[in-house]
Design a protein around this motif. Structure first.
Motif, mmCIF file in Angstrom:
data_model
loop_
_atom_site.group_PDB
_atom_site.id
_atom_site.type_symbol
_atom_site.label_atom_id
_atom_site.label_comp_id
_atom_site.label_asym_id
_atom_site.label_seq_id
_atom_site.Cartn_x
_atom_site.Cartn_y
_atom_site.Cartn_z
ATOM 1 N N GLN A 116 0.862 -1.220 0.026
ATOM 2 C CA GLN A 116 0.061 0.112 -0.207
ATOM 3 C C GLN A 116 0.746 1.244 -0.040
ATOM 4 N N ILE A 117 2.058 1.024 0.777
ATOM 5 C CA ILE A 117 2.850 2.394 0.718
ATOM 6 C C ILE A 117 3.541 2.678 -0.812
ATOM 7 N N GLY A 118 3.899 1.278 -1.451
ATOM 8 C CA GLY A 118 4.331 1.614 -2.743
ATOM 9 C C GLY A 118 3.259 1.898 -3.729
ATOM 10 N N ILE A 119 2.009 1.510 -3.442
ATOM 11 C CA ILE A 119 0.748 2.061 -4.435
ATOM 12 C C ILE A 119 0.620 3.396 -4.367
ATOM 13 N N ALA A 120 0.259 3.869 -3.174
ATOM 14 C CA ALA A 120 -0.179 5.033 -2.805
ATOM 15 C C ALA A 120 0.730 6.340 -2.559
ATOM 16 N N HIS A 121 1.935 5.990 -2.642
ATOM 17 C CA HIS A 121 2.892 6.917 -2.521
ATOM 18 C C HIS A 121 4.255 6.854 -3.335
ATOM 19 N N PHE A 159 7.926 7.028 -2.296
ATOM 20 C CA PHE A 159 8.345 5.889 -1.404
ATOM 21 C C PHE A 159 8.277 4.506 -2.262
ATOM 22 N N ARG A 160 7.844 4.436 -3.591
ATOM 23 C CA ARG A 160 7.652 3.328 -4.572
ATOM 24 C C ARG A 160 8.578 2.428 -4.734
ATOM 25 N N ALA A 178 3.400 -3.036 -8.961
ATOM 26 C CA ALA A 178 3.555 -2.683 -10.399
ATOM 27 C C ALA A 178 2.188 -2.788 -11.104
ATOM 28 N N GLU A 179 1.346 -3.886 -10.983
ATOM 29 C CA GLU A 179 0.373 -4.296 -11.411
ATOM 30 C C GLU A 179 -0.708 -3.104 -10.795
ATOM 31 N N ARG A 195 -2.703 -0.363 -13.620
ATOM 32 C CA ARG A 195 -4.016 -0.397 -13.500
ATOM 33 C C ARG A 195 -4.610 1.061 -13.510
ATOM 34 N N GLN A 196 -3.979 1.767 -12.467
ATOM 35 C CA GLN A 196 -4.451 3.019 -12.043
ATOM 36 C C GLN A 196 -4.271 4.002 -13.029
ATOM 37 N N ALA A 197 -3.123 3.571 -13.805
ATOM 38 C CA ALA A 197 -2.608 4.622 -14.821
ATOM 39 C C ALA A 197 -3.439 4.344 -16.327
ATOM 40 N N GLY A 198 -4.475 3.464 -16.194
ATOM 41 C CA GLY A 198 -4.943 3.184 -17.364
ATOM 42 C C GLY A 198 -4.433 2.424 -18.468
ATOM 43 N N GLU A 199 -3.317 1.617 -18.097
ATOM 44 C CA GLU A 199 -2.803 1.153 -19.280
ATOM 45 C C GLU A 199 -3.327 -0.086 -19.647
#
Length: 228
Positions: A178-183, A186-187, A219-220, A224-228
């Motif tokens: 969650q840290i890597g996804i949301a921030h 810190f990724r 990464a996944e 998805r959030q980037a809409g790729e």
């Protein structure tokens, strides 16, 4: 005395209903995962929907000690009615993983005591309590990170996650992801920690599901959030 008798009748009626829903085959499957109940959860939710919110009944069902009854209790309780020490005691006396998960996700997260319990449990020597603290921390990380020291959390994960008991390890790994996804800032560090520790790297993942291995998970979801 009449009220007590009525309450007892209500509890007995619900317990009989849960007993009728018991499936020995389902119980056998659940017991392999540390849970001692055999009631289909969709049917349990249907019972809760019929009962609606009944906090007094939920407390009485919890006191029965029966796992299915406790799961039902968590669905019909009023989360804001519990005191902090009550919730702490409930977590510590419930050893069923499903009850612990539902207690944290359906009750504690909706409680005004959620932050106090998060801090209280996060460094608790009991791995069950600590895993609850990390689950609440993951919620803060992704939804309201203000005031949470993410760098400090990553330090703790890097030191303790590899050798943590399974349940605690899973909760810490979730927080790492969650840290890597949301921030984004810190990724790279979160991915690096995941790659070095290799926690859950070989976890069997069904097709079309995301691996819990933090570098892949991060990464996944970012993709998805980037809409790729």
């Amino acid at each position: 005395m009449a009220a007590t008798g009525t309450a007892r009748t209500a509890v007995d009626s619900v317990m009989a209903q849960l007993s009728a829903l018991e499936d020995p085959k389902m119980r056998a499957v659940n017991e392999r995962h540390g849970d001692d109940y055999g009631v289909n959860l969709s049917r349990l939710r249907a019972v809760a929907k019929e009962l609606k919110t009944q906090h007094t009944l939920s407390v009485q069902l919890w006191q029965s000690g029966d796992t299915a009854a406790r799961l039902l209790a968590l669905l019909i309780c009023r989360p804001k009615s519990f005191e902090q020490d009550e919730l702490d005691a409930m977590l510590r006396e419930s050893r069923s993983p499903k009850v612990q998960d539902w207690l944290v996700n359906y009750v504690v997260k909706k409680s005004p005591h959620a932050e106090e319990l998060r801090l209280r449990w996060l460094s608790d020597p009991d791995p069950v309590a600590a895993s609850a603290g990390w689950a609440l921390t993951s919620e803060r990380v992704s939804k309201s990170p203000e005031g949470v020291d993410l760098s400090e959390l990553l330090d703790a994960i890097e030191v303790d996650m590899r050798d943590a008991p399974d349940r605690l390890q899973w909760a810490m790994n979730t927080c790492l992801a969650q840290i890597g996804i949301a921030h984004p800032e810190f990724r790279n560090r979160a991915i690096g920690i995941g790659e070095r520790l290799e926690v859950l790297k070989d976890y069997p993942t069904p097709p079309n599901c995301t691996s819990p291995y933090a570098p892949i998970w991060i990464a996944e979801i970012v993709r998805r959030q980037a809409g790729e």
